[in-house]
Write a protein that holds these residues in place. Structure first.
Motif, short mmCIF file in Angstrom:
data_model
loop_
_atom_site.label_atom_id
_atom_site.label_comp_id
_atom_site.label_asym_id
_atom_site.label_seq_id
_atom_site.Cartn_x
_atom_site.Cartn_y
_atom_site.Cartn_z
N GLY A 177 47.09 0.75 20.65
CA GLY A 177 48.37 0.23 20.74
C GLY A 177 48.56 -1.09 19.86
N PRO A 178 47.83 -2.26 20.42
CA PRO A 178 47.83 -3.41 19.80
C PRO A 178 47.35 -3.53 18.41
N MET A 179 46.20 -2.64 18.02
CA MET A 179 45.90 -2.53 16.61
C MET A 179 47.27 -2.05 15.65
N ALA A 180 47.77 -0.95 16.16
CA ALA A 180 48.71 -0.34 15.34
C ALA A 180 50.07 -1.17 15.20
N SER A 181 50.39 -2.22 16.24
CA SER A 181 51.43 -2.91 16.17
C SER A 181 51.20 -4.07 15.54
N TRP A 182 49.95 -4.58 15.21
CA TRP A 182 49.46 -5.79 14.39
C TRP A 182 49.41 -5.03 13.10
N LEU A 183 49.25 -4.10 12.73
CA LEU A 183 49.43 -3.59 11.39
C LEU A 183 50.53 -3.37 11.06
N MET A 184 51.56 -2.81 11.86
CA MET A 184 53.01 -2.91 11.58
C MET A 184 53.40 -4.14 11.00
N ARG A 185 53.32 -5.36 11.76
CA ARG A 185 53.75 -6.59 11.43
C ARG A 185 53.04 -7.24 10.41
N ARG A 186 51.77 -6.85 10.24
CA ARG A 186 50.90 -7.40 8.99
C ARG A 186 51.28 -7.03 7.62
N HIS A 187 51.69 -5.82 7.69
CA HIS A 187 52.16 -5.18 6.41
C HIS A 187 53.57 -4.77 6.35
N LYS A 188 54.53 -5.14 7.24
CA LYS A 188 55.75 -4.89 7.45
C LYS A 188 56.08 -3.69 6.91
N VAL A 189 55.47 -2.69 7.91
CA VAL A 189 55.75 -1.19 7.98
C VAL A 189 57.14 -1.24 8.26
N ARG A 190 57.85 -0.18 7.31
CA ARG A 190 59.27 0.31 7.92
C ARG A 190 59.16 1.39 8.71
N VAL A 191 59.98 1.35 9.83
CA VAL A 191 60.14 2.48 10.56
C VAL A 191 61.06 3.47 10.27
N PRO A 192 60.46 4.87 9.77
CA PRO A 192 61.42 5.86 8.99
C PRO A 192 62.37 6.31 9.84
N GLU A 193 63.63 6.63 9.45
CA GLU A 193 64.63 7.17 10.13
C GLU A 193 64.13 8.67 10.59
N ALA A 194 64.63 9.34 11.71
CA ALA A 194 64.44 10.56 12.15
C ALA A 194 64.39 11.58 10.95
N SER A 195 65.55 11.46 10.15
CA SER A 195 65.61 12.42 8.96
C SER A 195 64.50 12.26 7.92
N GLU A 196 63.85 11.34 7.97
CA GLU A 196 62.67 11.13 6.99
C GLU A 196 61.34 11.68 7.39
N ASN A 197 61.45 11.80 8.78
CA ASN A 197 60.10 12.25 9.41
C ASN A 197 60.02 13.43 9.54
N ALA A 198 58.55 14.35 9.77
CA ALA A 198 58.40 15.63 9.49
C ALA A 198 58.92 16.25 10.87
N ALA A 199 59.44 15.37 11.79
CA ALA A 199 60.02 15.96 13.00
C ALA A 199 61.46 16.45 12.98
N ALA A 200 62.03 16.02 11.70
CA ALA A 200 63.38 16.29 11.61
C ALA A 200 63.72 17.99 11.70
N THR A 201 62.77 18.61 11.26
CA THR A 201 63.04 20.22 11.40
C THR A 201 62.85 20.69 12.69
N THR A 202 62.13 19.90 13.61
CA THR A 202 61.91 20.09 15.05
C THR A 202 63.30 19.80 15.60
N VAL A 203 63.82 18.67 15.44
CA VAL A 203 64.83 18.17 15.98
C VAL A 203 66.09 19.17 15.81
N GLU A 204 66.14 19.63 14.51
CA GLU A 204 67.26 20.55 14.33
C GLU A 204 67.13 21.92 14.94
N ALA A 205 66.18 22.24 15.35
CA ALA A 205 65.62 23.51 15.76
C ALA A 205 66.01 23.08 17.56
N GLU A 206 65.76 22.39 17.96
CA GLU A 206 66.06 21.99 19.44
C GLU A 206 67.77 22.02 19.53
#
Length: 399
Positions: A177-206
């Motif tokens: 967890g700390p490694m992933a969190s550091w990478l997020m901050r270090r590279h200014k990674v943007r958190v995708p919206e749910a609609s952009e994520n592959a999980a969107a199809t699952t959410v729609e199905a649910e």
């Protein structure tokens, strides 16, 4: 004083520790910031308490963790039931990159282990035991390869490998967890919206499926149970037929993946909410029990040279993940999630990887479906195509 907890008492304690761990993860800023999994928090805190009781001579505790393995098999069954070919195609390139990284890591860990053992003046076979055997392979591989190494003349190989696997399990759960969190901050990674994520199809199905209740939960439990039975039978048959050990949870995951894609082919739907609930509960119970049962005092068996060896292994893995794997995977949210996973299974085991990714994704509220498909498939199954022959070759080469 010896204290023995039976199955019901141990299971109840595990659930309580899981709840306390999740509570701490949500309310303690440090734990939340670094995405430490709830099962690791609760289970490891208990393991430390058991260590204190043992070292002060107050009591020794014995647990009945019979449900640990069934919970693990159930969890990987739910992962297999989510392994749709459609999702696999979406993660095709990332799967290839991640798998190549897994194979490279397995090779690298033995090279580092043998090299460090040679520099420190200890048996190079112990370097293999504290390399891919214990770290990528975990306790199962440690118990399997230890007797082989001892038969070739390396005394104490099994104890060293198990102790190193214990070290890796703790380190993998704490550092992912700390490694992933550091990478997020270090590279200014943007958190995708749910609609952009592959999980969107699952959410729609649910949104369209039946609300989670008794019926969907029972149906899902029956499906998981049948697949678990078939998967364990497959693993036993494969092992007896080929002589190559196929873990029960891998067999269950394979059968589950086949079942999922057959269902997709005929238009049969699974209740995603029920699958998610069973997956979370089984993972939490398994990992909490695994951490509760850690025999931290086994690490006493590690002499200073082996402690140094393992410290170098951890550093090499973290550098490999941060400087190579994360960049090759695209330096995005999926890459950060898979980085947490690789730290988990690269040091401890696939359940560690899944817990790391789950805790990391929960922090940001977006699930990386690609990571949850790719990491267990590559880290628990496909990695052995290279890792196992490589381990056998290294043991024979340096013995």
């Amino acid at each position: 004083m010896n204290i023995s907890l039976d199955l019901i008492q141990t299971t109840t304690l595990a659930v309580v520790l899981l709840l306390l761990g999740e509570f701490a993860r949500r309310h303690v800023a440090f734990l939340q910031r670094f995405s430490i999994p709830g099962p690791v928090i609760g289970g490891f805190a208990f393991a430390l308490a058991v260590l204190a009781l043992r070292e002060t001579g107050v009591a020794q505790l014995e647990l009945d963790t019979t449900l640990q393995e069934p919970a693990m098999i159930a969890f990987f069954t739910t992962i297999g039931l989510g392994a749709s070919v459609t999702l696999l195609r979406k993660g095709g390139k990332l799967l290839i990159i991640y798998l190549l990284a897994c194979w490279t890591l397995a090779i690298l860990q033995n090279v580092v282990g043998i090299g460090m053992a040679t520099v420190l003046g200890i048996d190079p076979v112990l370097g293999v035991m504290a390399g891919a055997v214990a770290l990528e392979g975990g306790h199962g591989a440690a118990a399997a390869f230890g007797p082989t190494a001892e038969a070739l003349g390396t005394d104490g190989a099994t104890a060293i490998a198990i102790a190193a696997a214990t070290f890796g399990l703790v380190a993998g759960g704490l550092l992912g967890g700390p490694m992933a969190s550091w990478l997020m901050r270090r590279h200014k990674v943007r958190v995708p919206e749910a609609s952009e994520n592959a999980a969107a199809t699952t959410v729609e199905a649910e949104e369209k499926e039946e609300p989670l209740g008794y019926g969907p939960l029972v149906n899902t439990a029956v499906l998981i149970g049948v697949v678990m039975v078939a998967g364990v039978a497959l693993g036993t048959w494969f092992s007896e037929t080929t002589g190559f050990v196929l873990p029960a949870y891998v067999g269950a995951m394979v059968v589950a993946a086949v079942a999922r894609n057959v269902a997709d082919r005929f238009g049969l739907r699974m209740h995603q909410g029920a699958l998610s609930l069973v997956s979370s509960l089984s993972l939490g119970l398994f990992l909490t029990m695994a951490m509760m049962g850690l025999r931290i005092w086994d690490l006493y068996a590690l002499a200073l040279p082996l402690v140094l060896l393992l410290a170098v292994q951890v550093i090499v893995l973290l550098l490999f993940v941060a400087l190579v794997v994360f960049r090759l995977l695209g330096k995005g949210y999926d890459a950060a999630t898979m980085a947490a996973g690789m730290v988990g299974h690269g040091l401890g085991g696939t359940p560690n990887a899944m817990a790391n990714m789950d805790a990391f994704n929960r922090r940001f509220g977006v699930r990386s479906e690609k990571a949850f498909l790719i990491v267990p498939l590559a880290g628990a199954v496909l990695i052995d195509i290279v890792a196992l022959p490589w381990i056998v070759w290294c043991i024979n080469a340096v013995a």
